[in-house]
Design an enzyme around this catalytic site. Structure first.
Site, PDB file in Angstrom:
ATOM      1  N   ARG A 168       0.848  -1.216   0.000  1.00 44.64           N
ATOM      2  CA  ARG A 168       0.000   0.000   0.000  1.00 44.64           C
ATOM      3  C   ARG A 168       0.869   1.246   0.000  1.00 44.64           C
ATOM      4  O   ARG A 168       0.583   2.229  -0.691  1.00 44.64           O
ATOM      5  CB  ARG A 168      -0.912   0.006   1.233  1.00 44.64           C
ATOM      6  CG  ARG A 168      -2.060  -0.968   1.149  1.00 44.64           C
ATOM      7  CD  ARG A 168      -2.743  -1.108   2.491  1.00 44.64           C
ATOM      8  NE  ARG A 168      -3.244   0.141   3.026  1.00 44.64           N
ATOM      9  CZ  ARG A 168      -3.389   0.403   4.323  1.00 44.64           C
ATOM     10  NH1 ARG A 168      -3.064  -0.497   5.227  1.00 44.64           N
ATOM     11  NH2 ARG A 168      -3.854   1.560   4.720  1.00 44.64           N
ATOM     12  N   SER A 183      -6.059  -2.775   8.998  1.00 43.39           N
ATOM     13  CA  SER A 183      -4.634  -2.873   9.309  1.00 43.39           C
ATOM     14  C   SER A 183      -4.396  -2.646  10.814  1.00 43.39           C
ATOM     15  O   SER A 183      -3.724  -3.435  11.492  1.00 43.39           O
ATOM     16  CB  SER A 183      -3.881  -1.832   8.464  1.00 43.39           C
ATOM     17  OG  SER A 183      -2.604  -1.594   8.956  1.00 43.39           O
ATOM     18  N   LYS A 187      -3.897  -5.949  14.038  1.00 52.42           N
ATOM     19  CA  LYS A 187      -2.728  -6.008  14.943  1.00 52.42           C
ATOM     20  C   LYS A 187      -3.174  -5.897  16.403  1.00 52.42           C
ATOM     21  O   LYS A 187      -2.648  -6.573  17.274  1.00 52.42           O
ATOM     22  CB  LYS A 187      -1.746  -4.876  14.611  1.00 52.42           C
ATOM     23  CG  LYS A 187      -1.008  -5.134  13.301  1.00 52.42           C
ATOM     24  CD  LYS A 187      -0.101  -3.987  12.920  1.00 52.42           C
ATOM     25  CE  LYS A 187      -0.862  -2.789  12.480  1.00 52.42           C
ATOM     26  NZ  LYS A 187      -0.277  -1.909  11.507  1.00 52.42           N
TER      27      LYS A 187
HETATM   28  N1  URA Z   1      -1.374   2.599  10.816  1.00 54.69           N
HETATM   29  C1  URA Z   1      -1.469   1.277  10.517  1.00 54.69           C
HETATM   30  O1  URA Z   1      -1.052   0.426  11.287  1.00 54.69           O
HETATM   31  N2  URA Z   1      -2.045   0.946   9.345  1.00 54.69           N
HETATM   32  C2  URA Z   1      -2.534   1.846   8.470  1.00 54.69           C
HETATM   33  O2  URA Z   1      -3.047   1.462   7.436  1.00 54.69           O
HETATM   34  C3  URA Z   1      -2.403   3.218   8.790  1.00 54.69           C
HETATM   35  C4  URA Z   1      -1.822   3.559   9.988  1.00 54.69           C
END
Ligand code: URA
Length: 430
Positions: A168, A183, A187
């Site tokens: 990206r 994203s 996490k």
């Molecule tokens: N922080 C992230 O971890 N992912 C993103 O896509 C944007 C900011």
């Protein structure tokens, strides 16, 4: 199933099925889909978007691409906090010890800084001896015994996100709400907490440039977390000007210690208290800002911060003797060329100036200098006379001092008419 058909379907604005989303994520992570097809897919998502269900499935597919941290051995509700990134953001160092003082555990994984925003891990590493990469058992033991810990994110949490994010970044497809939310949330879910507080920054120095975008991102992230059976809230906070007066790794640790002593700048204290209140609420504990203030005055949060440093191998004496932290002795003052009220202080320009001084990275591999940074002597709504010091730059012989000075100078805007101190907390979203 063929990648070609999935790209075409999304290109034409159609909704993807769960199996199709999982196919894309699993095959791409396994190296069975080439970058050129994944790039086309990401661009189709960028333009056509995804609905909430698709975004949830994308998040889950990325989450399931790697390991998940099991926090079940720790008693009680486990919390986590995420900031979407800002300039001068040392809030975690203030918030986590306070939340832990109320008996609620926080297990936090953080990243390094990239671009104009700083990273929590880089700031922590300015403390001599501090370890940020710990074995899982050690991390859990520290959370259990201290009440909180902050470590750097491990490679095997959501590896699909790592691979997709890199693509990206190279294909101009970062700025899409579904891609950003999936994203971040994949996490956070992998890190195992029961409830998560998002600090979504909005303004000149943030990813989200306006309130509507920030609210939409916050709502989407909360929706995904709730669908996954956990709890979340978001605080939308102002990032037009930097938070606090210090920007730069050890300078920010020094300011956070001042906050834990009850002497921090108003904006950092205010945002920290609101975040503490909302995090405790997620854990089922109701407190007022007065209760939080009393807790800070008791000295317990400061004592826990010291203990946290000690448990992670750092020098706990920095808390009582902040001059043990590396701060450059090369200092240059920037003076106002005219009199007036300060009406703008561009956070992004200040963040970039800090990178020019050596305090941040432009590439992942760059080394950083913990001792450099900027002290914002004057901020929005302050009156200055011509010749007054408005900012102080801490630099090294490797700094690009001229560019940094120009950037700091350009960040300040003056006017004859006064301007209000902008509110730091804009909204709380349940
Ligand atoms: N922080 C992230 O971890 N992912 C993103 O896509 C944007 C900011």
């Amino acid at each position: 199933m063929r990648m070609y058909d999935i790209i075409r379907k999304k290109r034409d604005g159609m909704e993807l099925k769960r199996e199709e989303i999982y196919f894309v994520v699993q095959k791409y992570t396994a190296g069975e889909i080439p970058d050129y097809q994944m790039s086309a897919f990401l661009m189709a998502v960028y333009f056509q978007g995804m609905n909430e269900r698709e975004t949830y499935d994308l998040t889950m597919a990325m989450l399931e691409s790697g390991e998940r941290l099991d926090l079940s051995s720790l008693k009680g509700v486990k919390l986590d906090k995420h900031s979407s990134g800002g300039v001068g953001d040392k809030i975690s160092f203030v918030v986590l010890p306070i939340v832990a003082s109320f008996g609620v555990k926080v297990a936090k994984m953080s990243g390094r800084g990239l671009g104009h925003t700083g990273g929590t891990i880089d700031k922590l590493e300015s403390i001599p001896g501090m370890k940020t990469s710990l074995k899982k058992e050690e991390f859990l033991r520290i959370v259990d015994e201290v009440g909180f810990s902050i470590v750097s994110q491990t490679e095997n949490l959501a590896p699909a996100d790592k691979k997709i994010y890199a693509l990206r970044d190279a294909t101009a497809t970062v700025e899409n709400l579904s891609l950003i939310a999936s994203s971040i949330v994949s996490k956070k879910l992998a890190a195992g907490a029961d409830a998560i507080l998002f600090d979504v920054k909005v303004g000149r120095g943030a990813f989200m440039k306006n309130l509507q975008q920030a609210e939409a991102l916050a709502r989407l992230m909360i929706d995904i977390i709730k669908r996954s059976g956990r709890k979340a809230k978001a605080v939308i906070s102002n990032m037009d000007q930097p938070l606090g007066r210090m920007v730069g790794n050890s300078l920010e640790v020094i300011e956070a210690i001042e906050c834990l002593k009850g002497n921090g700048p108003t904006d950092v204290m205010k945002l920290s208290y609101v975040i503490v209140k909302e995090m405790l609420d997620l854990a089922g504990i109701k407190v007022t800002e007065d209760d939080i203030e009393r807790m800070v005055c008791s000295g317990k949060p400061l004592m826990l911060f010291k203990k946290f440093i000690e448990y992670q191998g750092g020098d706990p004496k920095v808390v009582d003797e902040p001059d043990r932290l590396p701060v450059s002795e090369r200092i240059i003052d920037l003076k106002a060329e005219r009199a007036g009220y300060i009406v703008q202080l561009d956070a992004e320009a200040i963040g970039r100036a800090c990178v020019m001084l050596g305090g941040g990275r432009t590439k992942k591999e760059d080394d950083i200098d913990h001792s450099v940074g900027i002290e914002l002597v004057k901020k929005v709504s302050d009156w200055v006379n011509a010749g007054d010091v408005i900012a102080r730059l801490y630099y090294s012989n490797k700094s690009d001092l001229m560019t940094a000075l120009e950037l700091v100078k350009s960040a300040y805007e003056f006017s004859e008419r006064s301007s209000e101190i902008p509110p730091v907390v804009l909204e709380v979203i349940e």
